[in-house]
Design an enzyme around this catalytic site. Structure first.
Site, PDB file in Angstrom:
ATOM      1  N   GLY A 116       5.868   2.161   1.979  1.00  0.00           N
ATOM      2  CA  GLY A 116       6.321   0.777   1.822  1.00  0.00           C
ATOM      3  C   GLY A 116       6.897   0.185   3.084  1.00  0.00           C
ATOM      4  N   LEU A 117       6.833   0.919   4.193  1.00  0.00           N
ATOM      5  CA  LEU A 117       7.384   0.396   5.448  1.00  0.00           C
ATOM      6  C   LEU A 117       6.284  -0.059   6.411  1.00  0.00           C
ATOM      7  CD1 LEU A 117      10.361   2.851   6.158  1.00  0.00           C
ATOM      8  CD2 LEU A 117      10.377   0.688   4.913  1.00  0.00           C
ATOM      9  N   SER A 120       0.575   1.729   7.730  1.00  0.00           N
ATOM     10  CA  SER A 120      -0.847   1.499   7.998  1.00  0.00           C
ATOM     11  C   SER A 120      -1.028   0.249   8.853  1.00  0.00           C
ATOM     12  CB  SER A 120      -1.640   1.395   6.697  1.00  0.00           C
ATOM     13  OG  SER A 120      -1.108   0.389   5.880  1.00  0.00           O
ATOM     14  N   ALA A 122       1.065  -1.021  10.980  1.00  0.00           N
ATOM     15  CA  ALA A 122       1.527  -0.755  12.351  1.00  0.00           C
ATOM     16  C   ALA A 122       0.487   0.055  13.121  1.00  0.00           C
ATOM     17  CB  ALA A 122       2.871  -0.022  12.315  1.00  0.00           C
ATOM     18  N   ASP A 164       1.567  -7.790   5.884  1.00  0.00           N
ATOM     19  CA  ASP A 164       1.988  -6.605   6.650  1.00  0.00           C
ATOM     20  C   ASP A 164       1.492  -6.682   8.093  1.00  0.00           C
ATOM     21  OD1 ASP A 164       2.512  -5.939   4.002  1.00  0.00           O
ATOM     22  OD2 ASP A 164       2.026  -3.826   4.287  1.00  0.00           O
TER      23      ASP A 164
HETATM   24  C1  MEV Z   1       1.901  -3.593   0.554  1.00  0.00           C
HETATM   25  O1  MEV Z   1       2.734  -3.270   1.687  1.00  0.00           O
HETATM   26  C2  MEV Z   1       2.158  -5.015   0.139  1.00  0.00           C
HETATM   27  C3  MEV Z   1       1.292  -5.516  -1.009  1.00  0.00           C
HETATM   28  O2  MEV Z   1       1.712  -6.858  -1.288  1.00  0.00           O
HETATM   29  C4  MEV Z   1      -0.176  -5.513  -0.658  1.00  0.00           C
HETATM   30  C5  MEV Z   1      -0.517  -6.540   0.413  1.00  0.00           C
HETATM   31  O3  MEV Z   1       0.196  -7.536   0.577  1.00  0.00           O
HETATM   32  O4  MEV Z   1      -1.553  -6.330   1.077  1.00  0.00           O
HETATM   33  C6  MEV Z   1       1.504  -4.699  -2.271  1.00  0.00           C
END
Ligand code: MEV
Length: 338
Positions: A116-117, A120, A122, A164
């Site tokens: 969640g940080l 990928s 980066a 991201d």
């Molecule tokens: C994943 O880090 C974030 C999500 O919203 C997927 C995305 O925005 O591509 C779950």
């Protein structure tokens, strides 16, 4: 040798909902992935990943990631990491109009994979930047962010937002709504991260939310409500003094929105016991607010607390493998060596 690094990120608000066109506000943090690229005379690609929060592994391939490297780590995590590097290579070759370019690539990362940080994003951003530089065709930041998005989109089966990759490219706090991506001013927020040592499968989690949203009107409303939270949060940030210390009042208001956002993500089925336990440990310790960050399913939470109580409480929480403070990374992708 061309070396670039790019930061990871936390979501202040809006993950998952951003996939359906709602706004999101991610913020880059000072934990980086660093990718070194050397051009080769042939069309092979050799990847060495020393520190992806996995045991180090090396794999050599000639354009695809079908062969499974013989390593003692979860194949799905290795596949995921290799898939992103492979997609980054494809984008760099396309951008430089060099379909047969070969590379020796080394990836080092301080960002745990799939947690969640934004590991990928980066890796993809730093990888495309270093590879296009190695080919003598550096990209401007907007094009780099766009290429990195396409790489994530491809690996995540068309289920990715620009959030991201844009955040990792530009740095600081950003606002993303569909194709509209802009940096925004934000005070230096006191982020505390709790990491359960695990990871979630982004594509699977996004697909789960999509199915719920298609099946139930109330799930679609939940996604839309996350959008409302983000818009409220953006207004708070817009009224705050940019950079500098945030007021207690602002932290309390942002924290309340983060708590709401976590509740709605949990309703959409993307939290986990470990994430909930860390969120509650942070709140009980007096954090202004806490929520999971990223795709969920396992990985990290982010809390707001300028004091030591939350990191201390998290470090004594059974489900927490690591707790640390994360500073806003004002710089996005950067050249480390050329
Ligand atoms: C994943 O880090 C974030 C999500 O919203 C997927 C995305 O925005 O591509 C779950």
């Amino acid at each position: 040798m061309s070396v670039s690094s790019a930061p990871g990120k936390v979501y202040l608000f809006g993950e998952h909902a951003v996939v359906y066109g709602e706004p999101a506000v991610p913020a880059a943090i000072e934990r980086r992935a660093r990718v070194s690229v050397e051009s080769r005379a042939d069309d092979h690609v050799r990847v060495t990943a020393e520190d992806l929060s996995l045991d180090g592994f090396t794999v050599e391939y000639s354009g695809g990631t079908d062969e499974h490297p013989d390593v003692d780590v979860s194949p799905s995590l290795v596949d995921a990491a290799m898939g992103y590097v492979d997609a980054a290579v494809r984008q760099a070759r396309l951008a430089a109009d060099a379909p047969d370019a070969g590379f020796d690539i080394t990836v080092e990362s301080e960002i745990p994979l799939g947690a969640g940080l934004g590991s990928s994003a980066a890796v993809v951003v730093a990888g495309i930047d270093a590879a296009t530089r190695a080919l003598g065709e550096p990209l401007d930041r907007r094009e780099l962010a766009d290429r990195a998005y396409r790489a994530e989109f491809e690996v995540q089966d068309g289920q990715a937002s620009r959030a991201d990759t844009f955040c990792s490219t530009i740095g600081g706090a950003v606002r993303v709504e569909g194709d509209d991506c802009e940096p925004i001013d934000a005070p230096s927020l006191p982020f505390v991260i709790g990491f359960d040592g695990g990871a979630g499968d982004t594509a699977e989690l996004v697909a789960g939310v999509r199915a719920l949203r298609e099946e139930h009107g109330f799930a679609a409303d939940t996604v839309a409500s996350i959008g409302d939270i983000v818009r409220t949060g953006e207004d708070l940030l817009a009224d705050a003094v940019p950079s500098g210390e945030p007021s207690r009042e602002l932290l309390a208001e942002l924290g309340e929105l983060m708590n709401f956002n976590h509740g709605l993500l949990a309703a959409l089925g993307v939290s986990a016991r470990s994430l909930d336990a860390m969120v509650w440990a942070a709140r009980d310790a007096g954090a202004h607010g806490a929520k999971l960050t990223g795709a969920g399913g396992g990985g990290c939470i982010v809390a707001l607390d300028p004091g030591e109580e939350t990191p201390t409480a998290l470090s004594f929480t059974r489900d927490c493998a690591d707790a640390f403070r994360a500073e806003l990374a004002t710089e996005g992708v950067r050249v480390e060596a050329s």
